[in-house]
Each structure stands twice: as structure tokens, then as C-alpha cells.
Motif scaffolding. Structure first.
Motif, short mmCIF file in Angstrom:
data_model
loop_
_atom_site.label_atom_id
_atom_site.label_comp_id
_atom_site.label_asym_id
_atom_site.label_seq_id
_atom_site.Cartn_x
_atom_site.Cartn_y
_atom_site.Cartn_z
N ASN A 211 -10.58 4.16 -32.82
CA ASN A 211 -9.98 4.58 -31.56
C ASN A 211 -9.99 6.07 -31.31
N SER A 236 -10.77 4.73 -14.43
CA SER A 236 -9.32 4.50 -14.50
C SER A 236 -8.90 3.48 -13.44
N GLN A 238 -5.05 2.57 -13.20
CA GLN A 238 -3.63 2.64 -12.90
C GLN A 238 -3.12 4.06 -12.70
N ASP A 315 -4.92 5.95 -18.00
CA ASP A 315 -4.54 4.63 -18.49
C ASP A 315 -4.26 4.71 -20.00
N ASP A 316 -5.08 4.07 -20.84
CA ASP A 316 -4.87 4.08 -22.29
C ASP A 316 -5.67 5.17 -23.00
N LEU A 341 -8.27 6.28 -27.61
CA LEU A 341 -8.13 5.09 -26.78
C LEU A 341 -7.13 4.16 -27.46
N ASP A 342 -5.87 4.26 -27.02
CA ASP A 342 -4.79 3.53 -27.68
C ASP A 342 -3.61 3.46 -26.72
N SER A 343 -3.17 2.27 -26.37
CA SER A 343 -2.12 2.11 -25.36
C SER A 343 -0.78 2.68 -25.83
N ALA A 344 -0.43 2.48 -27.10
CA ALA A 344 0.86 2.97 -27.61
C ALA A 344 0.89 4.49 -27.63
N ALA A 346 -1.01 6.50 -25.84
CA ALA A 346 -1.06 6.97 -24.46
C ALA A 346 0.32 6.91 -23.82
N ALA A 347 1.08 5.86 -24.12
CA ALA A 347 2.44 5.74 -23.58
C ALA A 347 3.34 6.85 -24.12
N THR A 350 2.28 10.09 -22.40
CA THR A 350 2.71 10.00 -21.00
C THR A 350 4.20 10.29 -20.86
#
Length: 409
Positions: A211, A236, A238, A315-316, A341-344, A346-347, A350
Motif C-alpha cells: 500500500n 477521485s 468522494q 478518498d483513500d 492507499l489505505d482507508s484507515a 486516509a481517515a 483527514t
């Protein structure tokens, strides 16, 4: 044209270090606990309280026989005193200068190494936007700058080591003691050799298994960071948060942001407010506000202090490191970034940026459209000056290419 698949690497550990009261103690602790090596590449190293803390840590590390390489940009580190340079050399630190200013190299004076890398024991990487200077330390400066560093582990560290090795091996890097250069070149492969557990994990052409992506830019000849960010903006769905200390976007970047809004993406621009170390760049950046606001981009100016942050979230996807993604450094500077590239993660990034946005002033379209003639004049004047400087720099770049071609034959 199909985008070439990059080599994604693993990121096993990731920590956000917010502001100097967080990242300086972590960096110093890492240097004090280093057992084998400390490799650093910096644009800005300035004598002062913070510099003294690091020099003391380097001296102690050398007493433990830790190898230390310190590659500094000569222009960015002009304020490192002769006394502090002597302390580093006497301790056995391998000190080098990127693109030292010389008469025969004046045509390359704008080619700077803007990267900020700390690699400890070839295993732990610190990357971000800080310099070793008091202005980043709340403890040593009453109005310290807003900045981040990121602590990373994983086989992506191998790419960071290879990047440093290439810079040291290039003709643009000079040792403080040139007589040792031949000997140092012989050591390069062993000094910056990746650890076995990093090289044993293969790179993959996508982010399914790994990632993290190492990104470099080398002026106009290599714009990997900008290209990757624009690619992610275009895909992107969102949200996009674009945070930069110097907002001087290329036409490609402006177009990508506007098109993202038209697709229904929530696009936010976070930039410095009333405080800036280069007010002309801030005023020039405001020249672009009207066109972006008209398309629906949300713009916020940070108010607490000067915001030196360089971050993009799509996004992520996260892009972090030294690059401001402005037209000036994209033409000249060496930059080092990591894409994740990782949703957690990125959150997490953010949430930090949303906290900064809560301390920022929103630029409302209606009020901006009706701003006074004085502000309009200053914005246009700053933009015109910056455009003139950009055009002049472009001509100098063309001269550099001509000079290299003549020199090569």
C-alpha cells in the motif's frame, strides 16, 4: 494512454507526528537509540537550539560508532554556522552539500534538494516537511510553524535508501572534505544497502498486497509526484483535501480540481492565511481563487500561524512528503514523497486536516467577488511578478539543457 503500473511497497508501521513538539523529540530519541546508522537529507539546517540538540545527539551516536551521513542543500542551509559544521566534522559525521554555489554552476543555482528524510538503522523512515530550525519548535519559538512529519516502517524504506544513494553518487553532491570522496563512493553500496527483510518482499504492480509508493521529482525532467496526484484527483469519487504552503498550481492541476467538483467530489483547498514567509507567493496564489470558487472548490486559509504543511488526500489515497506541488519547485527541485492507499490511514490524516480547517477562515465566493480594488491590484501584481519569474526560470532551464548538450558533445 494507459498509466504505467508503479511498484507498490509495504508500509508496516505509520505514525503522524504533528508539529515540532511531537516530531522533534521522536527524531531525537531515534537518533539517540540508533545502533548502526543515521542517514539524513535536508533542505534546511539552521544553527540554533534545535540544531544544537541534534548535533549533540549526533556526537553521542558517533561515540557508539554509529555511521552518520548528512546531505544538506547549500542554499537552504546557509545559516548553519562554521562552528556547527566543524563540530559535525570533528565528530566524524559525513557531511555533504547538494549543488554548492560556484561560478561555473551559477546556471544551476535554482536546482535545489528540497527533500526531508531521516533514516535510522536502515529500518525507520521519517519523512515530511520540516527542517532542523527553531521556527518549527513551539518550545523555542513563540509563533512556530504548522508542520507534520510521518514515521514509517516497511520495505518502502529500501526505496528511500536507494534515493539517498543516488543523490550522494551524483555529481551534484560534494563532501565537506573532498579528499575522501573516492573512498566514500566505494562505501556507498554498503552504507545504503537495504535490509534483507526489506528486499525479500517483492514489489507489486498494484496496491492489492502493498500500500505504499515511493515518489520522486527532479525538476521538469521527472514529475512523478505531480503526475500521481493528478491521476488520483481524476479518479477521485468522494473527497479531496489539498493542503500546501505555497499555492502556485499548474494549469493541469487547476483543471483536474475543477473537473473533480463537476463530478460531485467535495474539493477543499487549505492554504496559509495572514502569516506567510513569502507574502508575494501568498498574494499570487490568491489570484487563482476566483476561478476555483466559481467552480465550487472550497478554500480555507489557516489562521493560527504559518502553515507549512504539504498533504493531499483523495478518498483513500494520501500523498505526503516535501513537495508543495507548485510550478516553481516542479521545474527545479528534488522532492521526495510517499503515496499511501489505505482507508484507515486516509481517515486519520483527514481528521488531522479537518482539525486544521476548523482553525481556518473560509473564503466565501460572494465576499471574494466583492473584494476591494486594493486587494485585487495586489493579487494581480503578485501574480504578474511570479509569472515573470516563472518565465525567466523557464528560459534558464532551457539554457541549462543547451549547456548540457554542448558539454556532452
Amino acid at each position: 494512454m494507459k498509466k504505467k503500473q508503479p511498484n507498490w511497497r509495504s508500509i508496516d508501521d505509520f505514525h503522524i507526528l504533528k508539529n515540532g513538539n511531537d516530531f522533534f523529540p521522536k527524531l531525537l530519541d531515534a537518533c539517540k537509540s540508533a545502533q548502526e546508522s543515521i542517514h539524513i537529507s535536508l533542505y534546511w539546517f539552521e544553527s540554533g537550539h534545535v540544531a544544537n540538540d541534534f548535533i549533540e545527539a549526533f556526537i553521542e551516536a558517533r561515540r557508539r560508532n554509529v555511521t552518520i551521513t548528512l546531505l544538506l542543500d547549500q542554499v537552504g542551509s546557509l545559516d548553519l554556522s562554521k562552528h556547527d559544521r566543524a563540530r559535525l566534522i570533528d565528530a566524524g559525521v559525513i557531511l555533504g552539500w547538494y549543488n554548492p554555489v560556484k561560478f561555473e554552476r551559477l546556471h544551476l543555482i535554482f536546482q535545489r534538494d528540497h527533500s526531508k528524510l531521516f533514516i535510522i538503522d536502515r529500518d525507520i523512515l521519517f519523512i515530511g516537511g520540516t527542517g532542523i530550525a527553531d521556527i518549527f519548535s513551539p518550545k523555542n519559538h513563540s509563533h512556530s510553524w504548522r508542520e507534520n512529519m510521518f514515521q514509517v516502517q516497511g520495505n518502502i524504506v529500501a526505496d528511500a535508501l536507494n534515493s539517498l544513494k543516488r543523490k550522494w553518487a551524483s555529481s551534484d553532491a560534494e563532501l565537506e572534505r573532498p579528499t575522501k570522496r573516492h573512498q566514500f563512493r566505494f562505501w556507498l553500496n554498503s552504507l545504503f544497502a537495504p535490509l534483507k527483510h526489506h528486499t525479500n518482499v517483492p514489489a507489486h504492480g498494484n496496491a492489492t498486497l502493498n500500500n505504499g509508493l515511493w515518489l520522486e521529482s527532479r525538476g521538469s525532467s521527472q514529475r512523478n509526484i505531480l503526475n500521481e496526484v493528478i491521476y488520483r484527483i481524476k479518479h477521485s469519487q468522494q473527497r479531496i483535501i489539498f493542503a500546501t504552503a505555497y499555492f502556485a498550481p499548474s494549469p493541469r492541476l487547476r483543471y483536474a480540481l475543477k473537473k473533480a467538483v463537476q463530478r460531485g467530489v467535495d474539493v477543499t483547498l487549505l492554504v496559509p492565511g495572514k502569516e506567510s514567509d513569502h507574502p508575494i507567493f501568498q498574494r499570487a496564489g490568491q489570484y487563482y481563487y476566483q476561478g476555483l470558487l466559481k467552480k465550487g472548490v472550497k478554500i480555507f486559509e489557516f489562521q493560527k500561524s504559518f502553515m507549512h504543511t504539504k498533504l493531499v488526500v483523495c478518498d483513500d489515497f494520501i500523498c505526503l512528503g516535501s513537495s508543495n506541488l507548485d510550478i516553481y519547485t516542479q521545474r527545479w527541485s528534488l522532492e521526495a514523497n510517499i503515496a499511501i492507499l489505505d482507508s484507515a490511514k486516509a481517515a486519520e490524516v483527514t481528521a488531522m486536516l479537518q482539525d486544521d480547517i476548523s482553525s481556518s477562515k473560509a473564503i466565501e465566493k460572494n465576499r471574494w467577488d466583492h473584494r476591494g480594488m486594493g486587494i485585487r491590484f495586489l493579487n494581480y501584481l503578485a501574480y504578474s511578478i511570479s509569472r515573470w519569474g516563472n518565465n525567466w526560470a523557464r528560459q534558464l532551464l532551457l539554457f541549462n539543457r543547451y549547456y548540457k548538450a554542448r558539454k556532452q558533445g
